[in-house]
Design an enzyme around this catalytic site. Structure first.
Site, PDB file in Angstrom:
ATOM      1  CE  LYS A  43      -1.971   2.820   3.234  1.00 42.35           C
ATOM      2  NZ  LYS A  43      -2.099   4.021   2.413  1.00 42.35           N
ATOM      3  CB  VAL A  87       0.636   4.692  12.524  1.00 40.53           C
ATOM      4  CG1 VAL A  87       0.112   3.614  11.588  1.00 40.53           C
ATOM      5  CG2 VAL A  87      -0.182   5.971  12.364  1.00 40.53           C
ATOM      6  N   GLY A  88       2.654   2.952  14.375  1.00 45.60           N
ATOM      7  CA  GLY A  88       3.449   1.737  14.567  1.00 45.60           C
ATOM      8  C   GLY A  88       2.937   0.895  15.731  1.00 45.60           C
ATOM      9  CD  GLU A 102      13.375   0.887  10.204  1.00 48.08           C
ATOM     10  OE1 GLU A 102      13.748   1.825  10.939  1.00 48.08           O
ATOM     11  OE2 GLU A 102      13.965  -0.205  10.147  1.00 48.08           O
ATOM     12  N   GLY A 142       6.643   4.823   9.291  1.00 49.13           N
ATOM     13  CA  GLY A 142       5.743   5.950   9.577  1.00 49.13           C
ATOM     14  C   GLY A 142       5.877   6.369  11.026  1.00 49.13           C
ATOM     15  CB  SER A 143       3.685   8.378  13.186  1.00 50.67           C
ATOM     16  OG  SER A 143       2.504   7.625  13.315  1.00 50.67           O
ATOM     17  CB  CYS A 145      12.815   8.724   9.605  1.00 53.03           C
ATOM     18  SG  CYS A 145      11.397   8.182   8.719  1.00 53.03           S
ATOM     19  CD  GLU A 189       9.184  12.022  13.439  1.00 54.41           C
ATOM     20  OE1 GLU A 189       8.165  11.328  13.597  1.00 54.41           O
ATOM     21  OE2 GLU A 189      10.195  11.635  12.799  1.00 54.41           O
TER      22      GLU A 189
HETATM   23  C1  UN1 Z   1      13.628   8.018   5.996  1.00 55.40           C
HETATM   24  O1  UN1 Z   1      13.506   9.216   6.120  1.00 55.40           O
HETATM   25  O2  UN1 Z   1      12.778   7.231   6.495  1.00 55.40           O
HETATM   26  O3  UN1 Z   1      19.427   8.393   5.534  1.00 55.40           O
HETATM   27  C2  UN1 Z   1      14.684   7.362   5.207  1.00 55.40           C
HETATM   28  C3  UN1 Z   1      18.652   9.061   4.842  1.00 55.40           C
HETATM   29  C4  UN1 Z   1      18.000   8.419   3.644  1.00 55.40           C
HETATM   30  C5  UN1 Z   1      16.864   7.548   4.058  1.00 55.40           C
HETATM   31  C6  UN1 Z   1      15.879   8.201   4.973  1.00 55.40           C
HETATM   32  N1  UN1 Z   1      18.979   7.665   2.928  1.00 55.40           N
HETATM   33  O4  UN1 Z   1      18.389  10.215   5.123  1.00 55.40           O
END
Ligand code: UN1
Length: 498
Positions: free
Chosen positions: A175, A232-233, A250, A228-229, A284, A385
């Protein structure tokens, strides 16, 4: 002309069973509809899972080296279409063009890494505790993998999930994020062209509440991967836990850069600018906090402010743009709410702090690079965040205090330290509670062949990327081969023959 994006189920592009659709728009020009997308629900997911379950029987029998070759071909086609994908990403997600190219490149790298893994899908062998017996392990696929993707790396992250899952012999249902379905549809075109068989890859578009939940609840899905967040995780882990699915998460980050008094300040400013404002802070791994030694605070802040104010905000597809839009209006509102929170908490806003509406940017979701100084540890601005171009600067008196501040958050994805002192650098490696630490480089920029993930609320212990992602998509089979020709009893036949 808007593109039409259907679902891809059992080797065919199909509408949602309900016939419903939704629209996506460009973050930089919100008036322009980019795509009309199938709005699916549980029925579509269940059909996709049925197809994936059926296809698994054959796909798992394709030798892993052959599956690798197909993924190598996927990489080759991505190389040919790199520029086209990057241009489309700048439109769909709003990522500036140089970074969009980087995002596609990360997908290419992931394809070629999987290609290589196809020739070294090793188990282990071990001597037995008994004579004339040997022990070994093999890696087996799990079955149908369910994937729920974010919008911020519209090519790289879906490839991080799909390619290792496929190489391992799983089939999949994915998805895409509702903001970026076009990029995943393009990846499907490429995988189909490369010759991935019908039913092996299935794409279902639609909202998380319907499509995401149907993936979590489907009993025939054996492994779920989600980026995602953290909120939600937690929901995903609890729902998927009911059917004992393997879950890889993640999640959020509140990444920080430490700048010590002996740092190369210009280098540290370069790193902070890229880490905090690259991808408009929507990674992230984005640098959200600078923890800086008081001796170099003022010099660093002045240089950073000057550079941030010179960043060119504009259309993401223009080569000279430094900062593109954020993904949508609700993201912009959330980001701005943190500017308000920061002010109320007594932090000092030194630049930015507002939507950028000049010229053609008035039609999109642009936010000025925003910097706060005098940010207090444990304030909301320092802890939560934000996922936007907002940077908090925290002044400290010592290395030890910097380590305390960096670790006093619920997340632990990426981190970095700028210092010329090898002892500080190595203590940082040892003492920072995060999955990734950079020395004299920014918090962003992970490479696809290294483990990627974080500690604490950032995840549940898995690592995407590198060799470790294959642990997510496989089960171990342990095999004992006894060639003694007699019954040997483990743990019981313990005597050594004289
Ligand atoms: C993400 O934001 O979930 O290290 C991945 C980094 C990228 C991947 C980020 N190569 O900033």
């Amino acid at each position: 002309m808007a593109e039409t994006i259907k679902n891809f189920i059992n080797g065919k592009w199909v509408d949602a069973k309900s016939g419903d659709t939704f629209e996506t728009r460009m973050p930089a020009k919100w008036n322009e509809v980019l795509a009309v997308v199938a709005k699916s629900d549980k029925e579509d997911v269940d059909e996709a899972v049925k197809a994936a379950k059926k296809a698994f029987k054959k796909w798992k029998k394709v030798p892993v080296a052959k599956r690798g070759e197909l993924l190598g071909k996927v990489g080759d086609i991505m190389v040919e279409r790199k520029e086209e994908l990057a241009q489309l990403m700048a439109k769909e997600m709003g990522k500036i063009i140089s970074e969009s190219r980087g995002d596609v490149q990360e997908g290419i790298d992931t394809a070629y890494y999987a290609f290589g893994e196809g020739r070294r899908f090793f188990g282990k062998t071990s001597p037995s505790e008994l004579p004339n017996k040997i022990n070994m392990t093999f890696l087996r696929p799990i079955g149908v993998a369910g994937m729920i993707c974010p919008w911020n790396f519209p090519v790289a992250i879906p490839t991080w999930k799909m390619f290792p899952a496929l190489l391992s012999g799983n089939t999949l249902v994915i998805k895409p994020a509702s903001d970026t379905p076009l990029m995943v549809a393009k990846l499907f075109d490429i995988m189909i062209e490369a010759g991935i068989p019908d039913g092996v890859i299935n794409l279902v578009n639609g909202p998380g509440s319907a499509v995401g939940n149907a993936i979590l609840e489907n009993p025939d899905i054996g492994v779920i991967s989600f980026t995602g967040s953290s909120e939600v995780g937690k929901h995903i882990a609890s729902v998927a836990g009911q059917s004992l699915k393997k879950v890889s998460l993640e999640l959020g980050g509140k990444n920080a850069q430490i700048v010590m008094d002996d740092a190369d300040i210009d280098l540290a400013v370069d790193g902070a600018l890229f880490g905090a404002f690259g991808t408009a802070g929507q990674r992230c791994t984005a640098t959200s906090r600078i923890i800086i030694h008081e001796a170099v605070h003022d010099e660093f802040v002045e240089k950073l402010k000057n550079r941030a104010e010179k960043m060119k905000i504009g259309m993401p597809w223009n080569e000279d743009t430094d900062l593109g839009p954020v993904i949508n209006e609700s993201a912009l509102k959330k980001i701005h709410s943190y500017t308000e929170i920061g002010k109320k908490e007594g932090a000092t806003l030194i630049t930015g702090g507002e939507q950028y509406k000049e010229g053609e940017c008035a039609g999109g979701w642009f936010y000025r690079p925003t910097i706060f100084t005098n940010v207090k540890p444990f304030s909301r601005l320092e802890q939560e965040e934000i996922f936007g171009p907002v940077l908090s600067i925290i002044k400290v008196k010592s290395f030890d205090e910097a380590i305390e501040v960096i670790n006093d958050v619920q997340y632990g994805l990426s981190s970095c330290i700028y210092t010329k002192n090898i002892n500080n650098a190595m203590h940082a490696v040892e003492d920072i509670d995060s999955g990734i630490t950079y020395i004299n480089g920014p918090t962003i920029g992970a490479e696809c062949h290294m483990p990627f993930g974080g500690v604490k609320s950032t995840g549940n212990g898995h690592r995407e990327g590198g060799w470790t992602v294959y642990e997510i998509y496989t089960e171990q089979k342990t095999v004992y081969i006894d060639y003694s020709g007699k019954l040997q009893k483990a743990q019981i036949d313990t005597s050594i023959e004289k």
